[in-house]
Design a protein around this motif. Structure first.
Motif, PDB file in Angstrom:
ATOM      1  N   LEU A   1       8.128 -54.477   1.674  1.00 46.88           N
ATOM      2  CA  LEU A   1       7.967 -54.764   0.247  1.00 46.88           C
ATOM      3  C   LEU A   1       6.823 -53.950  -0.343  1.00 46.88           C
ATOM      4  CD1 LEU A   1       8.691 -56.283  -2.321  1.00 46.88           C
ATOM      5  CD2 LEU A   1       7.286 -58.181  -1.509  1.00 46.88           C
ATOM      6  N   THR A   2       5.708 -53.883   0.357  1.00 47.54           N
ATOM      7  CA  THR A   2       4.566 -53.099  -0.121  1.00 47.54           C
ATOM      8  C   THR A   2       4.935 -51.627  -0.246  1.00 47.54           C
ATOM      9  OG1 THR A   2       3.010 -54.662   0.851  1.00 47.54           O
ATOM     10  CG2 THR A   2       2.181 -52.446   0.403  1.00 47.54           C
ATOM     11  N   ALA A   3       5.633 -51.091   0.744  1.00 48.75           N
ATOM     12  CA  ALA A   3       6.023 -49.679   0.712  1.00 48.75           C
ATOM     13  C   ALA A   3       7.061 -49.408  -0.381  1.00 48.75           C
ATOM     14  CB  ALA A   3       6.556 -49.251   2.081  1.00 48.75           C
ATOM     15  N   VAL A   4       8.000 -50.319  -0.572  1.00 55.30           N
ATOM     16  CA  VAL A   4       9.008 -50.153  -1.631  1.00 55.30           C
ATOM     17  C   VAL A   4       8.323 -50.220  -2.996  1.00 55.30           C
ATOM     18  CG1 VAL A   4      11.063 -51.154  -2.716  1.00 55.30           C
ATOM     19  CG2 VAL A   4      10.938 -50.974  -0.231  1.00 55.30           C
ATOM     20  N   GLN A   5       7.372 -51.124  -3.162  1.00 57.93           N
ATOM     21  CA  GLN A   5       6.633 -51.212  -4.428  1.00 57.93           C
ATOM     22  C   GLN A   5       5.870 -49.914  -4.696  1.00 57.93           C
ATOM     23  OE1 GLN A   5       7.122 -53.287  -6.749  1.00 57.93           O
ATOM     24  NE2 GLN A   5       6.570 -55.392  -6.270  1.00 57.93           N
ATOM     25  N   ALA A   6       5.259 -49.339  -3.671  1.00 55.71           N
ATOM     26  CA  ALA A   6       4.529 -48.077  -3.837  1.00 55.71           C
ATOM     27  C   ALA A   6       5.487 -46.954  -4.235  1.00 55.71           C
ATOM     28  CB  ALA A   6       3.789 -47.717  -2.551  1.00 55.71           C
ATOM     29  N   ALA A   7       6.662 -46.924  -3.608  1.00 59.88           N
ATOM     30  CA  ALA A   7       7.654 -45.907  -3.966  1.00 59.88           C
ATOM     31  C   ALA A   7       8.131 -46.112  -5.401  1.00 59.88           C
ATOM     32  CB  ALA A   7       8.835 -45.950  -2.993  1.00 59.88           C
ATOM     33  N   LEU A   8       8.325 -47.360  -5.802  1.00 60.06           N
ATOM     34  CA  LEU A   8       8.730 -47.655  -7.176  1.00 60.06           C
ATOM     35  C   LEU A   8       7.660 -47.192  -8.158  1.00 60.06           C
ATOM     36  CD1 LEU A   8      10.555 -48.911  -9.319  1.00 60.06           C
ATOM     37  CD2 LEU A   8       9.567 -51.146  -8.739  1.00 60.06           C
ATOM     38  N   ALA A   9       6.403 -47.474  -7.878  1.00 54.29           N
ATOM     39  CA  ALA A   9       5.314 -47.035  -8.758  1.00 54.29           C
ATOM     40  C   ALA A   9       5.280 -45.511  -8.857  1.00 54.29           C
ATOM     41  CB  ALA A   9       3.979 -47.570  -8.246  1.00 54.29           C
ATOM     42  N   ALA A  10       5.497 -44.833  -7.741  1.00 50.83           N
ATOM     43  CA  ALA A  10       5.508 -43.365  -7.753  1.00 50.83           C
ATOM     44  C   ALA A  10       6.704 -42.834  -8.539  1.00 50.83           C
ATOM     45  CB  ALA A  10       5.524 -42.830  -6.323  1.00 50.83           C
ATOM     46  N   GLU A  11       7.841 -43.501  -8.434  1.00 51.95           N
ATOM     47  CA  GLU A  11       9.010 -43.072  -9.210  1.00 51.95           C
ATOM     48  C   GLU A  11       8.772 -43.275 -10.711  1.00 51.95           C
ATOM     49  OE1 GLU A  11      11.320 -41.198  -8.373  1.00 51.95           O
ATOM     50  OE2 GLU A  11      11.879 -41.574  -6.300  1.00 51.95           O
ATOM     51  N   HIS A  12       8.090 -44.366 -11.077  1.00 47.73           N
ATOM     52  CA  HIS A  12       7.727 -44.551 -12.483  1.00 47.73           C
ATOM     53  C   HIS A  12       6.893 -43.354 -12.964  1.00 47.73           C
ATOM     54  CE1 HIS A  12       9.243 -48.560 -13.158  1.00 47.73           C
ATOM     55  NE2 HIS A  12       8.398 -49.157 -12.334  1.00 47.73           N
ATOM     56  N   ALA A  13       5.902 -42.964 -12.166  1.00 43.44           N
ATOM     57  CA  ALA A  13       5.036 -41.837 -12.529  1.00 43.44           C
ATOM     58  C   ALA A  13       5.822 -40.531 -12.595  1.00 43.44           C
ATOM     59  CB  ALA A  13       3.881 -41.721 -11.528  1.00 43.44           C
ATOM     60  N   ALA A  14       6.764 -40.344 -11.660  1.00 48.37           N
ATOM     61  CA  ALA A  14       7.570 -39.124 -11.667  1.00 48.37           C
ATOM     62  C   ALA A  14       8.462 -39.052 -12.897  1.00 48.37           C
ATOM     63  CB  ALA A  14       8.414 -39.036 -10.392  1.00 48.37           C
ATOM     64  N   VAL A  15       9.057 -40.166 -13.264  1.00 45.31           N
ATOM     65  CA  VAL A  15       9.895 -40.195 -14.468  1.00 45.31           C
ATOM     66  C   VAL A  15       9.049 -39.832 -15.684  1.00 45.31           C
ATOM     67  CG1 VAL A  15      11.198 -41.724 -16.023  1.00 45.31           C
ATOM     68  CG2 VAL A  15      11.632 -41.780 -13.554  1.00 45.31           C
ATOM     69  N   TYR A  16       7.853 -40.380 -15.762  1.00 41.72           N
ATOM     70  CA  TYR A  16       6.943 -40.046 -16.861  1.00 41.72           C
ATOM     71  C   TYR A  16       6.633 -38.549 -16.840  1.00 41.72           C
ATOM     72  CZ  TYR A  16       2.734 -39.900 -19.722  1.00 41.72           C
ATOM     73  OH  TYR A  16       1.798 -39.582 -20.674  1.00 41.72           O
ATOM     74  N   GLY A  17       6.250 -38.038 -15.679  1.00 42.24           N
ATOM     75  CA  GLY A  17       5.874 -36.625 -15.556  1.00 42.24           C
ATOM     76  C   GLY A  17       7.011 -35.683 -15.902  1.00 42.24           C
ATOM     77  N   TYR A  18       8.201 -35.978 -15.404  1.00 39.86           N
ATOM     78  CA  TYR A  18       9.345 -35.116 -15.723  1.00 39.86           C
ATOM     79  C   TYR A  18       9.716 -35.216 -17.195  1.00 39.86           C
ATOM     80  CZ  TYR A  18      10.477 -33.153 -11.210  1.00 39.86           C
ATOM     81  OH  TYR A  18      10.449 -32.413 -10.056  1.00 39.86           O
ATOM     82  N   GLY A  19       9.536 -36.389 -17.794  1.00 36.30           N
ATOM     83  CA  GLY A  19       9.777 -36.524 -19.222  1.00 36.30           C
ATOM     84  C   GLY A  19       8.850 -35.632 -20.022  1.00 36.30           C
ATOM     85  N   LEU A  20       7.622 -35.489 -19.549  1.00 32.22           N
ATOM     86  CA  LEU A  20       6.651 -34.651 -20.218  1.00 32.22           C
ATOM     87  C   LEU A  20       6.913 -33.161 -19.984  1.00 32.22           C
ATOM     88  CD1 LEU A  20       3.364 -35.029 -21.328  1.00 32.22           C
ATOM     89  CD2 LEU A  20       3.296 -33.546 -19.322  1.00 32.22           C
ATOM     90  N   LEU A  21       7.182 -32.791 -18.756  1.00 25.60           N
ATOM     91  CA  LEU A  21       7.305 -31.368 -18.454  1.00 25.60           C
ATOM     92  C   LEU A  21       8.661 -30.785 -18.822  1.00 25.60           C
ATOM     93  CD1 LEU A  21       9.085 -30.677 -15.647  1.00 25.60           C
ATOM     94  CD2 LEU A  21       7.134 -31.803 -14.620  1.00 25.60           C
ATOM     95  N   GLY A  22       9.672 -31.636 -18.950  1.00 27.05           N
ATOM     96  CA  GLY A  22      11.021 -31.161 -19.237  1.00 27.05           C
ATOM     97  C   GLY A  22      11.132 -30.314 -20.490  1.00 27.05           C
ATOM     98  N   GLY A  23      10.366 -30.628 -21.516  1.00 23.88           N
ATOM     99  CA  GLY A  23      10.424 -29.870 -22.756  1.00 23.88           C
ATOM    100  C   GLY A  23       9.680 -28.551 -22.703  1.00 23.88           C
ATOM    101  N   ARG A  24       9.005 -28.277 -21.614  1.00 22.69           N
ATOM    102  CA  ARG A  24       8.221 -27.048 -21.494  1.00 22.69           C
ATOM    103  C   ARG A  24       8.870 -26.023 -20.566  1.00 22.69           C
ATOM    104  NH1 ARG A  24       4.951 -31.233 -22.575  1.00 22.69           N
ATOM    105  NH2 ARG A  24       3.183 -30.930 -23.961  1.00 22.69           N
ATOM    106  N   ILE A  25      10.041 -26.360 -20.050  1.00 21.59           N
ATOM    107  CA  ILE A  25      10.741 -25.461 -19.133  1.00 21.59           C
ATOM    108  C   ILE A  25      12.117 -25.155 -19.717  1.00 21.59           C
ATOM    109  CG2 ILE A  25      11.654 -25.170 -16.808  1.00 21.59           C
ATOM    110  CD1 ILE A  25       9.583 -27.146 -15.817  1.00 21.59           C
ATOM    111  N   ASP A  26      12.483 -23.884 -19.751  1.00 21.50           N
ATOM    112  CA  ASP A  26      13.767 -23.476 -20.324  1.00 21.50           C
ATOM    113  C   ASP A  26      14.726 -22.972 -19.248  1.00 21.50           C
ATOM    114  OD1 ASP A  26      12.801 -23.943 -22.881  1.00 21.50           O
ATOM    115  OD2 ASP A  26      12.057 -21.896 -23.108  1.00 21.50           O
TER     116      ASP A  26
END
Length: 179
Positions: free
Chosen positions: A25-50
């Motif tokens: 459960l602890t490891a799955v929660q950590a992976a979930l938190a990292a996926e939240h951060a990745a979704v945020y990061g890709y949302g930000l960087l997606g508009g800067r790459i063509d």
């Protein structure tokens, strides 16, 4: 990170099965938190790459969203309450153009690989197999973004010349004074 686990009875408080579930459960929660951060990061960087790289960023964004949703279900299956996404995350560096966006994508994938390596160690059976697949996918994406691979994907402390601080978790906005 907040987790809600099943309360053990006095008899099985030290049960190996319960301990394994809590570790998973602890490891799955950590992976979930990292996926939240990745979704945020890709949302930000997606508009800067063509072009072709933009399509890669969109595919990675969609993949991370799907993994995030699957991990939220896994947390519930383990008796926990899925960790929520932060409103914003502090980035490790400014992302103003395509080269810095590509660099951020590689960092995000390295960080994701790290949490999935932890999940592989903590999980068993099908969950371990899925975590290993996610680790492999993150390592391949990181290598594509970086233009090369690392010897031990997901194990920053073993990568030659790696700066451990560069692969730590993305901090919640405001935690270090940055937005």
């Amino acid at each position: 990170m907040s987790t809600r686990s099943v309360r053990p009875s006095e008899e099985d408080a030290d049960s190996p099965e319960l301990t394994a579930v809590q570790a998973a459960l602890t490891a799955v929660q950590a992976a979930l938190a990292a996926e939240h951060a990745a979704v945020y990061g890709y949302g930000l960087l997606g508009g800067r790459i063509d072009g072709k790289r933009g399509a890669e960023a969109r595919a990675a964004y969609d993949g991370h969203r799907a993994r995030r949703d699957a991990l939220a279900r896994a947390v519930r299956d383990l008796g926990g309450r899925p960790v929520a996404s932060d409103a914003a995350y502090a980035l490790p560096f400014a992302v103003a153009d395509s080269p810095s966006a590509v660099r951020l994508a590689a960092v995000l994938e390295d960080r994701i690989a790290g949490v999935y390596a932890d999940l592989v160690r903590a999980a068993e059976g099908q969950r371990r197999k899925e975590a290993a697949g996610a680790l492999r996918e993150a390592a391949v994406r990181a290598a594509r973004w970086r233009g090369g691979n690392v010897a031990f994907p997901g194990l920053a402390e073993r990568a030659a010349g790696a700066d451990p601080a560069a692969t730590g978790p993305v901090e919640a906005a405001g935690a270090d004074g940055a937005r």
